[in-house]
Design a protein around this motif. Structure first.
Motif, short mmCIF file in Angstrom:
data_model
loop_
_atom_site.label_atom_id
_atom_site.label_comp_id
_atom_site.label_asym_id
_atom_site.label_seq_id
_atom_site.Cartn_x
_atom_site.Cartn_y
_atom_site.Cartn_z
N LYS A 131 54.69 80.36 -33.06
CA LYS A 131 54.97 79.64 -31.69
C LYS A 131 53.67 79.94 -31.02
O LYS A 131 53.20 79.04 -30.05
CB LYS A 131 55.81 80.42 -30.78
N GLU A 132 52.67 80.86 -31.45
CA GLU A 132 51.38 80.97 -30.64
C GLU A 132 50.61 79.75 -30.82
O GLU A 132 49.80 79.25 -30.06
CB GLU A 132 50.85 82.15 -31.18
N SER A 133 50.78 78.91 -32.23
CA SER A 133 50.03 77.96 -32.40
C SER A 133 50.20 76.43 -31.50
O SER A 133 49.45 75.99 -31.42
CB SER A 133 50.20 77.61 -33.79
N LEU A 134 51.45 76.56 -30.92
CA LEU A 134 51.82 75.49 -30.26
C LEU A 134 51.07 75.39 -28.90
O LEU A 134 51.21 74.32 -28.13
CB LEU A 134 53.28 75.50 -29.82
N LYS A 135 50.45 76.40 -28.55
CA LYS A 135 49.25 76.09 -27.58
C LYS A 135 48.40 75.06 -27.36
O LYS A 135 47.77 74.53 -26.81
CB LYS A 135 48.64 77.51 -27.40
N ASP A 136 47.92 75.02 -29.08
CA ASP A 136 46.84 73.92 -29.41
C ASP A 136 47.41 72.61 -30.21
O ASP A 136 46.79 71.80 -30.13
CB ASP A 136 45.82 74.49 -30.25
N LEU A 139 54.35 70.51 -31.40
CA LEU A 139 55.49 70.72 -32.45
C LEU A 139 55.61 69.83 -33.37
O LEU A 139 55.82 70.32 -34.75
CB LEU A 139 56.76 71.17 -31.55
N SER A 140 55.53 68.62 -32.99
CA SER A 140 55.93 67.42 -34.10
C SER A 140 54.96 67.56 -35.14
O SER A 140 55.56 66.87 -36.36
CB SER A 140 55.81 66.12 -33.12
N TYR A 141 53.75 67.92 -34.95
CA TYR A 141 52.91 67.95 -36.46
C TYR A 141 53.60 68.63 -37.20
O TYR A 141 53.05 69.00 -38.51
CB TYR A 141 51.67 68.70 -35.74
N SER A 144 55.57 67.43 -40.34
CA SER A 144 54.93 66.94 -41.51
C SER A 144 53.32 67.20 -41.64
O SER A 144 53.10 67.85 -42.83
CB SER A 144 55.03 65.36 -41.29
N LEU A 145 52.80 66.91 -40.58
CA LEU A 145 51.23 67.02 -40.98
C LEU A 145 50.80 68.42 -41.18
O LEU A 145 49.99 68.55 -42.35
CB LEU A 145 50.49 66.64 -39.66
N LEU A 146 51.31 69.51 -40.76
CA LEU A 146 50.88 70.73 -40.98
C LEU A 146 51.79 71.42 -42.13
O LEU A 146 51.79 72.58 -42.19
CB LEU A 146 50.84 71.55 -39.81
N LYS A 147 52.72 70.64 -42.61
CA LYS A 147 53.65 71.07 -43.73
C LYS A 147 53.42 70.52 -44.99
O LYS A 147 52.34 69.92 -45.32
CB LYS A 147 54.98 71.21 -43.28
N ASP A 312 42.07 75.02 -43.69
CA ASP A 312 41.23 73.86 -43.43
C ASP A 312 42.01 72.97 -42.57
O ASP A 312 41.10 72.42 -41.49
CB ASP A 312 41.05 73.36 -44.76
N PHE A 313 43.26 72.45 -42.68
CA PHE A 313 43.82 71.44 -41.89
C PHE A 313 43.80 71.94 -40.22
O PHE A 313 43.59 71.14 -39.45
CB PHE A 313 45.25 71.19 -42.13
N THR A 314 44.21 73.19 -39.99
CA THR A 314 44.14 73.84 -38.75
C THR A 314 42.79 73.57 -37.84
O THR A 314 42.46 73.35 -36.85
CB THR A 314 44.80 75.37 -38.61
N GLU A 315 41.81 74.22 -38.77
CA GLU A 315 40.46 74.09 -38.22
C GLU A 315 39.78 72.49 -38.12
O GLU A 315 39.21 72.37 -37.16
CB GLU A 315 39.22 74.73 -39.42
N TRP A 316 40.16 71.54 -39.12
CA TRP A 316 39.81 70.31 -38.91
C TRP A 316 40.50 69.58 -37.81
O TRP A 316 39.95 68.66 -36.84
CB TRP A 316 40.42 69.68 -40.14
N ILE A 317 41.84 69.92 -37.62
CA ILE A 317 42.56 69.28 -36.45
C ILE A 317 41.86 69.82 -35.28
O ILE A 317 41.55 69.03 -34.23
CB ILE A 317 43.97 69.61 -36.14
#
Length: 358
Positions: A131-136, A139-141, A144-147, A312-317
């Motif tokens: 849930k902490e990641s939802l600050k940046d 949730l819709s990501y 699909s995108l982050l999964k 990688d994807f978290t950093e790239w986003i």
């Protein structure tokens, strides 16, 4: 107290392109969560976002005697009257599983319905959402995108495509949810990226928003001529999303030791077995020592490459290196139409259905 649990069921097996009214039905149902007895490791989830994916079409096929099925996730057929199964983001509302508590956000396989009762075997492959990641990140990501929607292009391109800086990659259906991510990952890795799509709007998006090196409208351009023009030194990696005649033409342009990553063959999904296109030049595969490999994204779950993808994807986003386009449809009553529209060639990027608020 019972609450609404509307769900989309399969009414009739599609022959050819699926039709929202003919093949699907949204049925009114209820679920009594408080009095529902859960087996060991079972959970009940409230569905928030559902990802609409073309692979679901595989599960909606009438059994064919010519087709020898293997027990994989993509080949499990939905029976008439059964709720369609996909993947999405949900909130745990009841649990008899030590790995999940009420209020947890999770990602995994769920029915196209408001609430899903998850048996122990499916619960084992659910993953938590921090849930902490939802600050940046929205949730819709996580639908699909982050999964799996992001892991699919990342893991397959890295492990099968083995990209090297300076190589040329051609991506078919490049404006699709998977194709646009493949192209961007390839650009980050230093490749020359060429893509094709079915409209001028999509081509403009690939060139001006995603910065592909070249892109063309396959409906207006001869594929053979376009590949000769945009890939004059041949193709080192072909990311296959289309199949049929497209694959046949691309093979002629593949270099020695090239790699073909087979993600899908959408041109063949809605055809009866005896009408599928037979590629006539497969001998090129051995004549040029080409590697052609398919995959199922679940094979990468729990591996090192999944950990690399998430990092990688978290950093790239966050760095703005990944441009992501998703269409969010509001309401479970629109899910059938949203799914059918995946096959009409108009979509750019990912389609997500918002089932409930969070």
């Amino acid at each position: 107290m019972a609450v609404s649990n509307k769900g989309l069921i399969l009414k009739e097996y599609p022959k050819g392109l699926p039709n929202a009214d003919k093949h699907f039905e949204l049925v009114p149902r209820t679920i009594d969560i408080k009095n529902l007895n859960l087996g060991e490791n079972e959970i009940v989830v409230k569905n928030i976002y559902l990802s609409l994916d073309p692979y679901v079409r595989f599960t909606l096929r009438e059994p064919e005697p010519e087709y020898v099925s293997v027990d994989t996730l993509l080949e499990k057929r939905v029976s008439i009257g059964q709720v369609i199964i996909g993947v999405g983001v949900s909130e745990v509302v009841k649990t008899n599983n030590p790995n999940f508590k009420v209020g947890d956000l999770v990602y995994g396989p769920v029915g196209w319905e408001e609430y899903s009762h998850i048996k122990s075997d499916f619960a084992a492959i659910f993953s938590p959402i921090n849930k902490e990641s939802l600050k940046d990140i929205p949730l819709s990501y996580y639908a699909s995108l982050l999964k799996m929607g992001g892991l699919t292009p990342y893991a397959s391109l890295i492990s099968i495509g083995k990209p090297k800086k300076g190589e040329t990659i051609y991506v078919s259906a490049a404006a699709s949810a998977i194709g646009l991510l493949v192209g961007q990952i390839a650009k980050i890795k230093g490749l020359k990226v060429v893509g094709s799509a079915g409209s001028d709007e999509k081509v403009d998006y690939l060139l001006n928003e995603l910065k592909f090196d070249a892109a063309f409208n396959y409906k207006k351009t001869d594929l053979n001529k376009a590949l000769s023009e945009y890939c004059p030194n041949g193709i080192d990696i072909y990311y296959e999303n289309v199949g049929g005649q497209t694959l046949e033409t691309v093979l002629n342009h593949c270099n020695q030791f090239s790699r073909i990553v087979v993600c899908g063959m959408i041109s063949q999904y809605n055809l009866p077995f005896n009408e599928k296109y037979g590629v006539k030049n497969l001998e090129i595969i051995f004549l040029r020592s080409i590697t052609m490999q398919g995959f199922i994204v679940s094979q990468y779950l729990g591996t090192d490459i999944q950990n690399e993808f998430e990092k990688d994807f978290t950093e790239w986003i966050k760095a703005g290196k990944i441009v992501y386009r998703e269409k969010v449809i509001d309401g479970i009553e629109n899910i059938a139409e949203g799914f059918v529209n995946l096959f009409d060639g108009r979509n750019i990027g990912r389609t997500i259905v918002k089932v409930s608020d969070y």
